[in-house]
Design a protein around this motif. Structure first.
Motif, mmCIF file in Angstrom:
data_model
loop_
_atom_site.group_PDB
_atom_site.id
_atom_site.type_symbol
_atom_site.label_atom_id
_atom_site.label_comp_id
_atom_site.label_asym_id
_atom_site.label_seq_id
_atom_site.Cartn_x
_atom_site.Cartn_y
_atom_site.Cartn_z
ATOM 1 N N TRP A 69 0.679 -1.125 0.045
ATOM 2 C CA TRP A 69 -0.176 0.143 0.254
ATOM 3 C C TRP A 69 1.013 1.295 -0.289
ATOM 4 O O TRP A 69 2.116 1.080 0.592
ATOM 5 C CB TRP A 69 -1.385 0.110 1.258
ATOM 6 C CG TRP A 69 -2.042 1.372 1.104
ATOM 7 C CD1 TRP A 69 -3.199 1.883 1.025
ATOM 8 C CD2 TRP A 69 -1.457 2.348 1.660
ATOM 9 N NE1 TRP A 69 -3.039 2.972 1.128
ATOM 10 C CE2 TRP A 69 -2.730 3.426 1.730
ATOM 11 C CE3 TRP A 69 -0.674 2.787 2.394
ATOM 12 C CZ2 TRP A 69 -2.005 4.695 1.884
ATOM 13 C CZ3 TRP A 69 -0.413 4.456 2.931
ATOM 14 C CH2 TRP A 69 -1.311 4.888 2.964
ATOM 15 N N ASP A 73 -2.412 8.429 -5.376
ATOM 16 C CA ASP A 73 -3.542 7.973 -6.012
ATOM 17 C C ASP A 73 -3.236 7.880 -7.136
ATOM 18 O O ASP A 73 -4.162 6.975 -7.629
ATOM 19 C CB ASP A 73 -5.087 9.049 -6.349
ATOM 20 C CG ASP A 73 -5.428 9.458 -4.996
ATOM 21 O OD1 ASP A 73 -5.779 8.272 -4.617
ATOM 22 O OD2 ASP A 73 -5.617 10.450 -4.402
ATOM 23 N N MET A 75 -2.318 5.754 -10.679
ATOM 24 C CA MET A 75 -2.645 4.805 -11.011
ATOM 25 C C MET A 75 -1.478 3.764 -11.317
ATOM 26 O O MET A 75 -0.682 4.349 -12.026
ATOM 27 C CB MET A 75 -3.515 4.407 -11.319
ATOM 28 C CG MET A 75 -5.063 4.419 -10.439
ATOM 29 S SD MET A 75 -4.543 3.508 -8.868
ATOM 30 C CE MET A 75 -6.041 1.901 -9.380
ATOM 31 N N CYS A 117 -6.460 -2.149 -5.999
ATOM 32 C CA CYS A 117 -7.656 -1.638 -5.410
ATOM 33 C C CYS A 117 -7.000 -0.160 -4.498
ATOM 34 O O CYS A 117 -6.412 0.299 -3.499
ATOM 35 C CB CYS A 117 -7.469 -2.607 -3.940
ATOM 36 S SG CYS A 117 -8.457 -4.503 -4.953
ATOM 37 N N ARG A 118 -8.300 0.949 -5.228
ATOM 38 C CA ARG A 118 -7.921 1.844 -4.409
ATOM 39 C C ARG A 118 -8.577 1.614 -3.149
ATOM 40 O O ARG A 118 -9.300 1.170 -2.735
ATOM 41 C CB ARG A 118 -9.147 2.873 -4.924
ATOM 42 C CG ARG A 118 -8.600 3.364 -6.252
ATOM 43 C CD ARG A 118 -9.639 4.593 -6.785
ATOM 44 N NE ARG A 118 -8.842 5.019 -8.334
ATOM 45 C CZ ARG A 118 -7.883 5.768 -8.569
ATOM 46 N NH1 ARG A 118 -7.383 5.542 -8.096
ATOM 47 N NH2 ARG A 118 -7.224 6.184 -10.100
ATOM 48 N N LYS A 124 -3.848 3.141 -2.774
ATOM 49 C CA LYS A 124 -4.336 2.016 -3.227
ATOM 50 C C LYS A 124 -3.285 1.079 -2.320
ATOM 51 O O LYS A 124 -2.136 1.169 -1.946
ATOM 52 C CB LYS A 124 -3.682 1.995 -5.158
ATOM 53 C CG LYS A 124 -2.374 2.066 -4.598
ATOM 54 C CD LYS A 124 -1.979 3.017 -6.212
ATOM 55 C CE LYS A 124 -0.616 3.218 -6.211
ATOM 56 N NZ LYS A 124 -0.091 4.399 -5.808
#
Length: 135
Positions: A69, A73, A75, A117-118, A124
């Motif tokens: 993690w 933000d 991606m 996965c956000r 994420k």
């Protein structure tokens, strides 16, 4: 495990994963698992230098799960697969380390599953699952 994103984290986690896989008698997947972990961790460290990242390594039935993690933000982007020629690379001393960007392609090739996965309010989890043989 939570730590601060730094250049040394990927190497430290590779070593810890190697020890844990040996304890689980899963040394046959150690190289691939450590490579995937290093790629995911390196990406998180590059996305959020000096900030907290989290790492998860879990044995599941028939697989191991790696997840990282970070608070960014942005991606992850997978490079399209293509054959490289020497002219495609910057082999000069100043640019040699700028030839990356292929790590997620390796992850997709090695892992049996992978994804992102956000999380709320930001960030994420980027994860990969590697299959293991019969228990």
């Amino acid at each position: 495990m939570t730590c601060i994103a730094a250049r040394t984290v990927a190497g430290e986690m590779r070593q810890r994963i190697g020890y844990r896989l040996a304890a689980m008698t899963l040394t046959d997947i150690a190289h691939d698992t450590c490579l995937v972990a290093a790629e995911l961790i390196t990406n998180a460290c590059q996305a959020t230098p000096g900030e907290k990242i989290r790492f998860r390594f879990v044995r599941e039935v028939g697989s191991v799960l790696l997840a990282v993690w970070d608070s960014s933000d942005l991606m992850p982007e997978v490079q399209p697969i293509r054959e490289l020629e020497p002219a495609d690379l910057d082999l000069s001393p100043d640019g040699f380390d700028d030839n990356g960007g292929w790590g997620l392609t390796l992850v997709r090739t090695i892992a049996s599953e992978c994804g992102v996965c956000r999380t709320t309010p930001s960030g994420k989890w980027v994860w990969a699952r590697l299959a293991v043989g019969p228990w």
